[in-house]
Design a protein around this motif. Structure first.
Motif, PDB file in Angstrom:
ATOM      1  N   PRO A  92      74.954  23.940 111.571  1.00  0.00           N
ATOM      2  CA  PRO A  92      74.542  25.319 111.283  1.00  0.00           C
ATOM      3  C   PRO A  92      74.618  25.631 109.791  1.00  0.00           C
ATOM      4  CG  PRO A  92      76.790  25.302 112.089  1.00  0.00           C
ATOM      5  CD  PRO A  92      76.298  23.875 112.142  1.00  0.00           C
ATOM      6  N   HIS A  93      73.758  26.493 109.337  1.00  0.00           N
ATOM      7  CA  HIS A  93      73.833  26.994 107.965  1.00  0.00           C
ATOM      8  C   HIS A  93      73.291  28.408 107.913  1.00  0.00           C
ATOM      9  CE1 HIS A  93      69.696  25.246 108.085  1.00  0.00           C
ATOM     10  NE2 HIS A  93      69.395  26.339 107.387  1.00  0.00           N
ATOM     11  N   ARG A  94      73.756  29.178 106.936  1.00  0.00           N
ATOM     12  CA  ARG A  94      73.282  30.529 106.703  1.00  0.00           C
ATOM     13  C   ARG A  94      72.608  30.595 105.344  1.00  0.00           C
ATOM     14  NH1 ARG A  94      74.486  34.258 110.072  1.00  0.00           N
ATOM     15  NH2 ARG A  94      74.459  36.094 108.717  1.00  0.00           N
ATOM     16  N   GLU A  95      71.676  31.510 105.246  1.00  0.00           N
ATOM     17  CA  GLU A  95      71.030  31.808 103.976  1.00  0.00           C
ATOM     18  C   GLU A  95      70.953  33.316 103.820  1.00  0.00           C
ATOM     19  OE1 GLU A  95      67.853  28.731 102.541  1.00  0.00           O
ATOM     20  OE2 GLU A  95      67.490  29.111 104.652  1.00  0.00           O
ATOM     21  N   LEU A  96      71.081  33.768 102.594  1.00  0.00           N
ATOM     22  CA  LEU A  96      71.047  35.193 102.302  1.00  0.00           C
ATOM     23  C   LEU A  96      69.651  35.618 101.879  1.00  0.00           C
ATOM     24  CD1 LEU A  96      74.408  35.461 100.340  1.00  0.00           C
ATOM     25  CD2 LEU A  96      74.015  35.567 102.804  1.00  0.00           C
ATOM     26  N   VAL A  97      69.365  36.889 102.089  1.00  0.00           N
ATOM     27  CA  VAL A  97      68.054  37.438 101.769  1.00  0.00           C
ATOM     28  C   VAL A  97      68.231  38.742 100.996  1.00  0.00           C
ATOM     29  CG1 VAL A  97      65.826  38.229 102.686  1.00  0.00           C
ATOM     30  CG2 VAL A  97      67.161  36.513 103.953  1.00  0.00           C
ATOM     31  N   VAL A  98      67.483  38.897  99.924  1.00  0.00           N
ATOM     32  CA  VAL A  98      67.339  40.207  99.287  1.00  0.00           C
ATOM     33  C   VAL A  98      65.861  40.532  99.241  1.00  0.00           C
ATOM     34  CG1 VAL A  98      69.460  40.059  97.928  1.00  0.00           C
ATOM     35  CG2 VAL A  98      67.310  39.260  96.931  1.00  0.00           C
ATOM     36  N   ALA A  99      65.543  41.799  99.441  1.00  0.00           N
ATOM     37  CA  ALA A  99      64.147  42.242  99.402  1.00  0.00           C
ATOM     38  C   ALA A  99      64.018  43.356  98.374  1.00  0.00           C
ATOM     39  CB  ALA A  99      63.702  42.732 100.780  1.00  0.00           C
ATOM     40  N   ALA A 100      62.919  43.352  97.654  1.00  0.00           N
ATOM     41  CA  ALA A 100      62.737  44.303  96.561  1.00  0.00           C
ATOM     42  C   ALA A 100      61.285  44.739  96.476  1.00  0.00           C
ATOM     43  CB  ALA A 100      63.159  43.669  95.237  1.00  0.00           C
ATOM     44  N   THR A 101      61.048  45.958  96.085  1.00  0.00           N
ATOM     45  CA  THR A 101      59.679  46.422  95.872  1.00  0.00           C
ATOM     46  C   THR A 101      59.165  45.904  94.530  1.00  0.00           C
ATOM     47  OG1 THR A 101      60.489  48.480  94.883  1.00  0.00           O
ATOM     48  CG2 THR A 101      60.006  48.502  97.244  1.00  0.00           C
ATOM     49  N   VAL A 102      57.889  45.526  94.529  1.00  0.00           N
ATOM     50  CA  VAL A 102      57.227  45.090  93.288  1.00  0.00           C
ATOM     51  C   VAL A 102      55.827  45.692  93.268  1.00  0.00           C
ATOM     52  CG1 VAL A 102      58.512  42.914  93.146  1.00  0.00           C
ATOM     53  CG2 VAL A 102      56.316  42.977  94.351  1.00  0.00           C
ATOM     54  N   PRO A 103      55.259  45.918  92.093  1.00  0.00           N
ATOM     55  CA  PRO A 103      53.866  46.389  92.028  1.00  0.00           C
ATOM     56  C   PRO A 103      52.928  45.367  92.674  1.00  0.00           C
ATOM     57  CG  PRO A 103      54.962  46.624  89.905  1.00  0.00           C
ATOM     58  CD  PRO A 103      55.874  45.797  90.762  1.00  0.00           C
TER      59      PRO A 103
ATOM     60  N   ALA B 152      55.429  40.842 101.285  1.00  0.00           N
ATOM     61  CA  ALA B 152      54.871  41.457 102.490  1.00  0.00           C
ATOM     62  C   ALA B 152      54.282  42.810 102.118  1.00  0.00           C
ATOM     63  CB  ALA B 152      55.967  41.634 103.543  1.00  0.00           C
ATOM     64  N   PRO B 153      53.318  43.313 102.895  1.00  0.00           N
ATOM     65  CA  PRO B 153      52.758  44.644 102.613  1.00  0.00           C
ATOM     66  C   PRO B 153      53.865  45.697 102.612  1.00  0.00           C
ATOM     67  CG  PRO B 153      51.439  43.494 104.268  1.00  0.00           C
ATOM     68  CD  PRO B 153      52.679  42.676 104.070  1.00  0.00           C
ATOM     69  N   TYR B 154      53.760  46.649 101.681  1.00  0.00           N
ATOM     70  CA  TYR B 154      54.799  47.675 101.576  1.00  0.00           C
ATOM     71  C   TYR B 154      54.226  48.927 100.908  1.00  0.00           C
ATOM     72  CZ  TYR B 154      59.558  49.503 101.009  1.00  0.00           C
ATOM     73  OH  TYR B 154      60.716  50.249 101.082  1.00  0.00           O
ATOM     74  N   GLY B 155      53.525  49.719 101.666  1.00  0.00           N
ATOM     75  CA  GLY B 155      53.017  50.970 101.138  1.00  0.00           C
ATOM     76  C   GLY B 155      51.870  50.780 100.159  1.00  0.00           C
ATOM     77  N   GLU B 156      51.491  51.875  99.535  1.00  0.00           N
ATOM     78  CA  GLU B 156      50.342  51.867  98.639  1.00  0.00           C
ATOM     79  C   GLU B 156      50.718  51.298  97.272  1.00  0.00           C
ATOM     80  OE1 GLU B 156      46.903  54.991  97.031  1.00  0.00           O
ATOM     81  OE2 GLU B 156      48.530  55.665  98.359  1.00  0.00           O
ATOM     82  N   ASN B 157      49.935  50.316  96.837  1.00  0.00           N
ATOM     83  CA  ASN B 157      50.096  49.713  95.501  1.00  0.00           C
ATOM     84  C   ASN B 157      51.445  49.014  95.324  1.00  0.00           C
ATOM     85  OD1 ASN B 157      47.543  50.698  94.679  1.00  0.00           O
ATOM     86  ND2 ASN B 157      48.479  52.696  94.202  1.00  0.00           N
TER      87      ASN B 157
END
Length: 513
Positions: free
Chosen positions: A248-259, A281-286
């Motif tokens: 088993p192994h774990r990996e961390l995730v961070v998500a951030a908005t970008v233009p 991934a899609p995230y709102g307008e622009n």
């Protein structure tokens, strides 16, 4: 530990609320019982219902809310530097079977989404495995050749859409990314519409492999089925001894908005810097949501908070225009030969099947599992059946198998030789936890933010290894086989199916001493 950036929640969980399904309370008879409601279990149950079988999908918590709800959701046949290794271990034929099966899974999801009208943010993009070090260029070129020989549209390139230079990359065309819960919840709805049964909060704790098979739940309900599929991520039954061949192994995730105009335009992964994976991934307008994964580690090992800080710092350095909004973690299991186990559970199994060991690539492998297991149960055979057969054992596995077992033995014995993880319960700060020896017995003690201490047994209920505290996720984790428990001892993730027993603290009746 400093305050970590972003909300601790998976973006997939936050943006796709699913309907609730009842728990099983009565006796049930079906053709096939599928244990585990992640992508492998859902795809298998859906395929079987379409094939005319009566099916019950049994999930310990909520469907598509375990490991599947915390993935990075790359739907790809490009699995890092794997094809050169597969060619060496399984020959050119085995590597081609792997490549073809994985790429067909990508195409299959697109067809099913179109057939059922599923809006799951599916995007077709190239996948890249890259390196910043010039020393890795020859390896990347060899991988590009092996992937191309395996049937993928692969090439070696030096230009990518990343905002930093690379020494080289393997580019594979025609890969995909999607919203896994939107896709899978739609499959569940179609499954129910076709007469399939779905039961949540229904933890299966025992299996009798008779004819028919019999399953028992934590609540005492019984399921009678001709065939059983164990798709619980890490198998919750040990009779196949797969725990000796899974790491088993774990990996961390961070998500951030970008233009949106700063989107790197692909899916990227490198093994450097303890793994870095990038997609959007899609995230709102622009805007796009940048999803960065890395800091691979074994459950129960290392300071997780510090790992999150490193991953966030790397993200902000490489993508200075990003603003971190979410963080979460994913867990997976890797087999000793890097190919998943999908097929009959063990050499003597006649009606019990398993899907496990996806090695961080659960989206394509979950789809493959549904197709492969349905074919086996309905009397068909796909070209790659033997490649994924859990009963295989290759000579090249030996060193990896010994390494896995050596690591388990180190924790099983070594952790018991340590005097204590801290000296006393009083040393545990609010919001943290530690294993404490009291009167010769080890307790796993967590002190909540209000200062109240909560104690449970420190012995994992799977095979008895001592749990460790994950400071960032506030959970007890087993470093041997990856079981995870909440601070109250309840099971978060198997292979354990029983909670850690409560323990009174010193001064209370029946205390840890």
């Amino acid at each position: 530990m400093t305050r970590l950036p972003g909300t601790y929640e998976s973006y997939w969980m936050e943006t796709a609320e699913g309907p609730r399904h009842p728990g099983l309370t009565d006796r049930l008879e079906v053709d096939v019982a599928v244990v585990g409601g992640g992508i492998a279990g859902i795809c298998t149950a859906w395929e079987l219902v379409r094939a005319g079988r009566s099916v019950a999908l049994l999930e310990a918590d909520r469907v598509a809310a375990g490991v599947t709800g915390y993935t990075t959701a790359k739907l790809s046949a490009q699995h890092g530097l794997i094809y050169a290794q597969l060619r060496k271990s399984f020959g050119a034929v085995g590597a081609r079977q792997y490549g073809r099966s994985q790429q067909e899974a990508v195409e299959y999801v697109e067809r099913v989404a179109a057939e059922l009208g599923i809006d799951c943010d599916l995007e077709r993009l190239p996948g890249y495995v890259y390196a910043e070090s010039t020393e890795a260029v020859d390896q990347l070129k060899a991988e590009a050749d092996a992937a191309r020989e395996a049937g993928l549209a692969a090439s070696f390139v030096t230009d990518t859409g990343l905002p930093y230079p690379v020494a080289g990359a393997v580019r594979v065309e025609g890969q995909a990314q999607f919203h896994p819960r939107k896709y899978l919840l739609a499959l569940v709805a179609d499954l129910v519409g076709r007469g399939g049964k779905v039961y949540e909060r229904t933890r299966v704790v025992s299996l009798d492999e008779g004819e028919p098979c019999r399953l028992t739940t934590e609540a005492g309900a019984e399921i009678v089925a001709r065939d059983v599929v164990v798709a619980t991520h890490y198998p919750v039954f040990d009779r196949a001894l797969l725990f000796s061949r899974l790491e088993p192994h774990r990996e961390l995730v961070v998500a951030a908005t970008v233009p949106a105009d700063r989107d790197p335009g692909g899916m990227y992964i490198t093994q450097e810097q303890n793994t870095r994976s990038v997609r959007t991934a899609p995230y709102g307008e622009n805007q796009r949501l940048l999803i960065v994964t890395g800091e691979k580690f074994k459950p129960g090992v290392g300071e997780v908070g510090e790992r999150y800080e490193r991953l966030a710092a790397w993200t902000e350095e490489r993508f200075p225009f990003a603003r971190i909004t979410h963080r979460w973690a994913a867990q997976d299991n890797t087999t000793t030969d890097q190919v998943p186990y999908v097929g009959r559970f063990h050499p003597g199994a006649r009606h019990v099947y398993v899907a496990t060991g996806f090695g961080g690539w659960g989206m394509s492998n979950g789809v493959i599992s549904g197709q492969l297991l349905t074919a086996r149960i309905t009397g068909e055979e796909l070209p790659w059946t033997s490649l994924y057969d859990p009963r295989r054992l290759h000579p090249r596995e030996t060193s990896s198998l010994l390494k896995v077992q050596g690591s388990v033995l180190k924790h099983f014995v070594g952790d018991r030789l340590r005097a204590s993880h801290v000296d006393s319960v009083e040393d545990i700060a609010p919001g943290s936890g530690a294993v404490v020896r009291v009167g010769g017995r080890r307790c796993a003690v967590y002190r909540d933010e209000s200062g109240t201490a909560h104690a449970v047994s420190a012995r994992c209920t799977h095979l008895g290894c001592l749990v460790h505290f994950n400071d960032a996720e506030r959970a007890w984790e087993c470093p041997c086989h990856g079981s995870r428990f909440d601070t109250d001892g309840s099971v978060i993730q198997g292979p354990a199916v029983r909670p850690l027993e409560p323990r009174p603290l010193p001064g209370e009746a029946g205390a840890c001493d």
